[in-house]
Design a protein around this motif. Structure first.
Motif, PDB file in Angstrom:
ATOM      1  N   GLU A  36       0.996  -1.192  -0.071  1.00 58.90           N
ATOM      2  CA  GLU A  36      -0.038  -0.122  -0.024  1.00 58.90           C
ATOM      3  C   GLU A  36       0.870   1.311   0.098  1.00 58.90           C
ATOM      4  OE1 GLU A  36      -2.780  -0.191   3.263  1.00 58.90           O
ATOM      5  OE2 GLU A  36      -3.806  -1.902   2.309  1.00 58.90           O
ATOM      6  N   GLU A  37       2.084   1.211   0.774  1.00 62.92           N
ATOM      7  CA  GLU A  37       2.735   2.298   0.722  1.00 62.92           C
ATOM      8  C   GLU A  37       3.517   2.706  -0.555  1.00 62.92           C
ATOM      9  OE1 GLU A  37       6.993   3.753   3.286  1.00 62.92           O
ATOM     10  OE2 GLU A  37       4.947   2.669   4.308  1.00 62.92           O
ATOM     11  N   ALA A  38       4.035   1.477  -1.001  1.00 64.54           N
ATOM     12  CA  ALA A  38       4.689   1.435  -2.569  1.00 64.54           C
ATOM     13  C   ALA A  38       3.385   2.009  -3.508  1.00 64.54           C
ATOM     14  CB  ALA A  38       5.088   0.230  -2.836  1.00 64.54           C
ATOM     15  N   ARG A  39       2.196   1.706  -3.462  1.00 63.70           N
ATOM     16  CA  ARG A  39       1.263   2.159  -4.330  1.00 63.70           C
ATOM     17  C   ARG A  39       0.804   3.659  -3.927  1.00 63.70           C
ATOM     18  NH1 ARG A  39      -2.681  -1.131  -3.289  1.00 63.70           N
ATOM     19  NH2 ARG A  39      -4.055   0.293  -1.945  1.00 63.70           N
ATOM     20  N   TYR A  40       0.986   4.053  -2.752  1.00 60.53           N
ATOM     21  CA  TYR A  40       0.802   5.483  -2.546  1.00 60.53           C
ATOM     22  C   TYR A  40       1.891   6.416  -3.158  1.00 60.53           C
ATOM     23  CZ  TYR A  40       0.439   9.703   0.067  1.00 60.53           C
ATOM     24  OH  TYR A  40       0.449  11.084   0.270  1.00 60.53           O
ATOM     25  N   GLU A  41       3.172   5.896  -2.759  1.00 61.43           N
ATOM     26  CA  GLU A  41       4.218   6.803  -3.219  1.00 61.43           C
ATOM     27  C   GLU A  41       4.141   6.796  -4.932  1.00 61.43           C
ATOM     28  OE1 GLU A  41       7.890   5.051  -2.028  1.00 61.43           O
ATOM     29  OE2 GLU A  41       7.398   5.328  -0.012  1.00 61.43           O
ATOM     30  N   LYS A  42       3.627   5.623  -5.658  1.00 61.61           N
ATOM     31  CA  LYS A  42       3.695   5.583  -6.914  1.00 61.61           C
ATOM     32  C   LYS A  42       2.813   6.647  -7.525  1.00 61.61           C
ATOM     33  CE  LYS A  42       2.920   2.669 -10.981  1.00 61.61           C
ATOM     34  NZ  LYS A  42       2.519   1.419 -11.535  1.00 61.61           N
ATOM     35  N   GLN A  43       1.434   6.767  -6.793  1.00 59.82           N
ATOM     36  CA  GLN A  43       0.255   7.817  -6.998  1.00 59.82           C
ATOM     37  C   GLN A  43       1.032   9.076  -6.901  1.00 59.82           C
ATOM     38  OE1 GLN A  43      -2.649   6.087  -4.821  1.00 59.82           O
ATOM     39  NE2 GLN A  43      -3.846   4.952  -6.389  1.00 59.82           N
TER      40      GLN A  43
END
Length: 122
Positions: A36-43
């Motif tokens: 989730e953190e990686a997805r948030y950073e990507k977004q």
């Protein structure tokens, strides 16, 4: 073969499986949080890049608008400068001549009467 030692062993195995299950759940939770953190950073990176592109586009449009306004202003100034160098005079037909409704008929009659050529002359 003592029943109390067998029960203790079974209890120890249950406790070990419970601990393993807890550790696995904690590892799953940690992995899910990392995803989730990686997805948030990507977004966030995507949003930042999109915002930069929007700002660049807005800046370009503003620059184009300013250049166009400057060009129009210079053209107006040039026109105003040249406008004083020209003199416009009245030309063309008078209004009175075109208001005579019989003028066309008179002209056609004049042509019929005065501008006839005999066939032998041609």
């Amino acid at each position: 073969g003592d029943p109390s030692s067998r029960a203790a062993r079974r209890e120890a195995q249950k406790e070990q499986r419970r601990q393993e299950r807890k550790a696995q759940q904690a590892a799953d939770r940690e992995a899910r949080m990392q995803r989730e953190e990686a997805r948030y950073e990507k977004q966030a990176k995507h949003s930042f890049r999109q915002q930069e592109r929007d700002e660049d586009r807005h800046r370009r449009l503003e620059e184009e608008r300013l250049l166009r306004e400057e060009k129009e202003r210079k053209e107006r100034e040039e026109f105003e400068k040249w406008k004083t160098m020209f003199e416009v005079q009245d030309e063309g037909e008078d209004e009175g001549e075109t208001q005579d409704p019989t003028a066309v008929e008179s002209f056609v009659e004049h042509i019929k009467v005065r501008k006839v050529v005999n066939l032998e002359d041609v």
